[in-house]
Design an enzyme around this catalytic site. Structure first.
Site, PDB file in Angstrom:
ATOM      1  NE  ARG A 225      -4.338  -1.187  -0.025  1.00 35.99           N
ATOM      2  CZ  ARG A 225      -4.539  -2.192  -0.885  1.00 35.99           C
ATOM      3  NH1 ARG A 225      -3.592  -2.529  -1.754  1.00 35.99           N
ATOM      4  NH2 ARG A 225      -5.679  -2.855  -0.894  1.00 35.99           N
ATOM      5  CG  HIS A 273      -3.745  -1.012  -6.993  1.00 39.27           C
ATOM      6  ND1 HIS A 273      -4.163  -0.311  -5.901  1.00 39.27           N
ATOM      7  CD2 HIS A 273      -3.805  -2.325  -6.636  1.00 39.27           C
ATOM      8  CE1 HIS A 273      -4.485  -1.145  -4.916  1.00 39.27           C
ATOM      9  NE2 HIS A 273      -4.270  -2.387  -5.355  1.00 39.27           N
TER      10      HIS A 273
HETATM   11  P1  NDP Z   1      -2.221 -10.631   5.644  1.00 34.63           P
HETATM   12  O1  NDP Z   1      -3.114  -9.960   6.604  1.00 34.63           O
HETATM   13  O2  NDP Z   1      -2.397 -12.083   5.365  1.00 34.63           O
HETATM   14  O3  NDP Z   1      -0.685 -10.438   6.071  1.00 34.63           O
HETATM   15  C1  NDP Z   1      -0.205  -9.244   6.589  1.00 34.63           C
HETATM   16  C2  NDP Z   1       1.208  -9.477   7.091  1.00 34.63           C
HETATM   17  O4  NDP Z   1       1.731  -8.236   7.567  1.00 34.63           O
HETATM   18  C3  NDP Z   1       1.278 -10.474   8.253  1.00 34.63           C
HETATM   19  O5  NDP Z   1       2.445 -11.252   8.169  1.00 34.63           O
HETATM   20  C4  NDP Z   1       1.353  -9.540   9.457  1.00 34.63           C
HETATM   21  O6  NDP Z   1       1.987 -10.075  10.585  1.00 34.63           O
HETATM   22  C5  NDP Z   1       2.184  -8.421   8.905  1.00 34.63           C
HETATM   23  N1  NDP Z   1       2.000  -7.204   9.705  1.00 34.63           N
HETATM   24  C6  NDP Z   1       0.863  -6.494   9.916  1.00 34.63           C
HETATM   25  N2  NDP Z   1       1.098  -5.456  10.734  1.00 34.63           N
HETATM   26  C7  NDP Z   1       2.401  -5.514  11.058  1.00 34.63           C
HETATM   27  C8  NDP Z   1       3.245  -4.735  11.883  1.00 34.63           C
HETATM   28  N3  NDP Z   1       2.779  -3.679  12.557  1.00 34.63           N
HETATM   29  N4  NDP Z   1       4.549  -5.092  11.995  1.00 34.63           N
HETATM   30  C9  NDP Z   1       5.029  -6.157  11.340  1.00 34.63           C
HETATM   31  N5  NDP Z   1       4.281  -6.953  10.533  1.00 34.63           N
HETATM   32  C10 NDP Z   1       3.000  -6.621  10.395  1.00 34.63           C
HETATM   33  O7  NDP Z   1      -2.314  -9.780   4.280  1.00 34.63           O
HETATM   34  P2  NDP Z   1      -2.075 -10.296   2.787  1.00 34.63           P
HETATM   35  O8  NDP Z   1      -0.762 -10.974   2.723  1.00 34.63           O
HETATM   36  O9  NDP Z   1      -3.259 -11.022   2.292  1.00 34.63           O
HETATM   37  O10 NDP Z   1      -2.038  -8.885   2.023  1.00 34.63           O
HETATM   38  C11 NDP Z   1      -1.078  -7.905   2.344  1.00 34.63           C
HETATM   39  C12 NDP Z   1      -1.448  -6.597   1.670  1.00 34.63           C
HETATM   40  O11 NDP Z   1      -1.220  -6.667   0.261  1.00 34.63           O
HETATM   41  C13 NDP Z   1      -2.922  -6.210   1.766  1.00 34.63           C
HETATM   42  O12 NDP Z   1      -3.245  -5.660   3.012  1.00 34.63           O
HETATM   43  C14 NDP Z   1      -3.038  -5.205   0.657  1.00 34.63           C
HETATM   44  O13 NDP Z   1      -2.740  -3.916   1.167  1.00 34.63           O
HETATM   45  C15 NDP Z   1      -1.948  -5.610  -0.348  1.00 34.63           C
HETATM   46  N6  NDP Z   1      -2.506  -6.068  -1.622  1.00 34.63           N
HETATM   47  C16 NDP Z   1      -2.098  -5.439  -2.784  1.00 34.63           C
HETATM   48  C17 NDP Z   1      -2.566  -5.854  -4.003  1.00 34.63           C
HETATM   49  C18 NDP Z   1      -2.082  -5.198  -5.263  1.00 34.63           C
HETATM   50  O14 NDP Z   1      -2.562  -5.524  -6.347  1.00 34.63           O
HETATM   51  N7  NDP Z   1      -1.125  -4.300  -5.192  1.00 34.63           N
HETATM   52  C19 NDP Z   1      -3.527  -6.952  -4.129  1.00 34.63           C
HETATM   53  C20 NDP Z   1      -3.897  -7.536  -2.856  1.00 34.63           C
HETATM   54  C21 NDP Z   1      -3.394  -7.103  -1.664  1.00 34.63           C
HETATM   55  P3  NDP Z   1       1.406 -11.390  11.323  1.00 34.63           P
HETATM   56  O15 NDP Z   1       1.796 -12.520  10.398  1.00 34.63           O
HETATM   57  O16 NDP Z   1       2.121 -11.439  12.601  1.00 34.63           O
HETATM   58  O17 NDP Z   1      -0.077 -11.189  11.422  1.00 34.63           O
END
Ligand code: NDP
Length: 310
Positions: A225, A273
């Site tokens: 993002r 995107h």
């Molecule tokens: P998930 O919720 O499955 O994973 C998020 C990851 O980020 C987890 O490993 C989580 O940790 C980690 N995380 C969250 N907050 C923190 C923090 N404060 N410090 C450290 N690590 C953190 O999300 P997805 O993998 O499904 O998707 C990730 C993002 O990809 C989406 O939120 C979206 O913004 C983006 N996206 C972009 C697309 C595009 O076309 N560009 C398409 C789809 C998604 P933990 O494992 O401990 O929970």
């Protein structure tokens, strides 16, 4: 009992999802009525991909869950009128697409493809890249998308580290977590991939301080993002050579305004995107499964933690 399902997304998606959801619900044995327009007090589930401001969910008095078609839910989470469970999209098609985008752009950097695509100037450049095992890649965010990308890169023999909020274990990946893990994760990131969600805790994860922790000449991929990056700090790091190149798919304002410096910057690639998208065939199965769970009393999957924001 019939479950009433309101589908609210871009109109073009309705003819695509309608047959997939109808068939899936029938196969799952769920009696359901699907529409794009229903009286709010008769709606059990909203299949949701918001494109505008915050909805007022107050009139949805019998709502059981909101089922997002998107993985990123930062525009839904802040809605104070949404008090029922919110599930986000975890779709095998979306994951595959993201893995392909990340792998493709990592390989572009690793193999130095640009030198040959752009350098058609009669010079015989025989710079041979190291093998992947000699290239250190860090993935910030080890969720559905980050873990899949990290795992694929590790299978290609890249030296992969990853960082998440809580501890994770992924074969072939050095997994770090928490605030203290970030410094180490950044310090080895010749190529850095951002796959964190947009939450208050992740905003400006890449700021002047964290950019300075990267090895000089690092490359950055951001399919996560826009808010994960302090844009002014990244532009300064690109101009100073601290960051050699960035490939950015997501931005604080989308579409990225034509006058934004990223468009014209020689060390930036902008993709609009398109890193990955929810794929209706597989995503419809996820929605159906959650409705089935809602109707049978099994717990919903892929629930968003409203306090954490993802
Ligand atoms: P998930 O919720 O499955 O994973 C998020 C990851 O980020 C987890 O490993 C989580 O940790 C980690 N995380 C969250 N907050 C923190 C923090 N404060 N410090 C450290 N690590 C953190 O999300 P997805 O993998 O499904 O998707 C990730 C993002 O990809 C989406 O939120 C979206 O913004 C983006 N996206 C972009 C697309 C595009 O076309 N560009 C398409 C789809 C998604 P933990 O494992 O401990 O929970």
């Amino acid at each position: 009992m019939t479950a009433n399902i309101l589908f609210s997304a871009r109109p073009a998606l309705w003819p695509v999802y309608r047959p997939l959801l109808s068939r899936g619900l029938e196969e799952a044995g769920v009696a359901a009525a699907l529409d794009t327009d229903l009286p709010p007090d008769e709606v059990d589930y909203v299949v949701y991909a918001p494109n505008g401001g915050l909805w007022d969910f107050t009139p949805f008095t019998r709502l059981k869950a909101v089922l997002s078609l998107w993985a990123g839910v930062e525009t839904i989470v802040p809605n104070p009128t949404l008090t029922v469970p919110l599930a986000r999209m975890v779709d095998t098609g979306l994951t595959e697409g993201m893995t392909e985008w990340v792998t493709g752009h990592v390989l572009r950097y690793h193999l130095g493809m640009d030198a040959h695509i752009r350098g058609l100037d009669g010079q015989w450049r025989q710079d041979v890249p190291p093998l992947a095992r000699g290239r250190r890649v860090t993935v910030l965010g080890l969720g559905a998308l980050g873990a899949a990308a990290a795992s694929t890169l590790a299978r290609l023999n890249f030296d992969v580290s990853g960082w998440s909020r809580s501890p994770r274990e992924i074969d072939g990946v050095t997994c770090l977590h928490g605030p203290q893990g970030l410094e180490r994760a950044l310090s080895t990131a010749e190529i850095l991939v951002l796959l964190l969600p947009d939450t208050p805790a992740t905003e400006n994860t890449l700021d002047a301080h964290s950019l300075a922790l990267l090895p000089r000449g690092a490359r950055i991929l951001n399919p996560g993002r826009g808010a994960l990056i302090d844009d002014a700090a990244l532009l300064a790091a690109l101009n100073s050579g601290q960051v050699a190149h960035a490939t950015l798919d997501v931005f604080r304002t989308e579409p990225l305004p034509p006058e934004h410096p990223y468009w014209a910057h020689p060390q930036v690639t902008v993709t609009p995107h398109i890193a990955s998208e929810t794929r209706p065939e597989t995503a419809a199965q996820v929605i159906v499964e959650n409705i089935r769970r809602g109707e049978t009393g099994d717990g919903f999957v892929h629930l968003v933690d409203r306090d954490l924001g993802y």
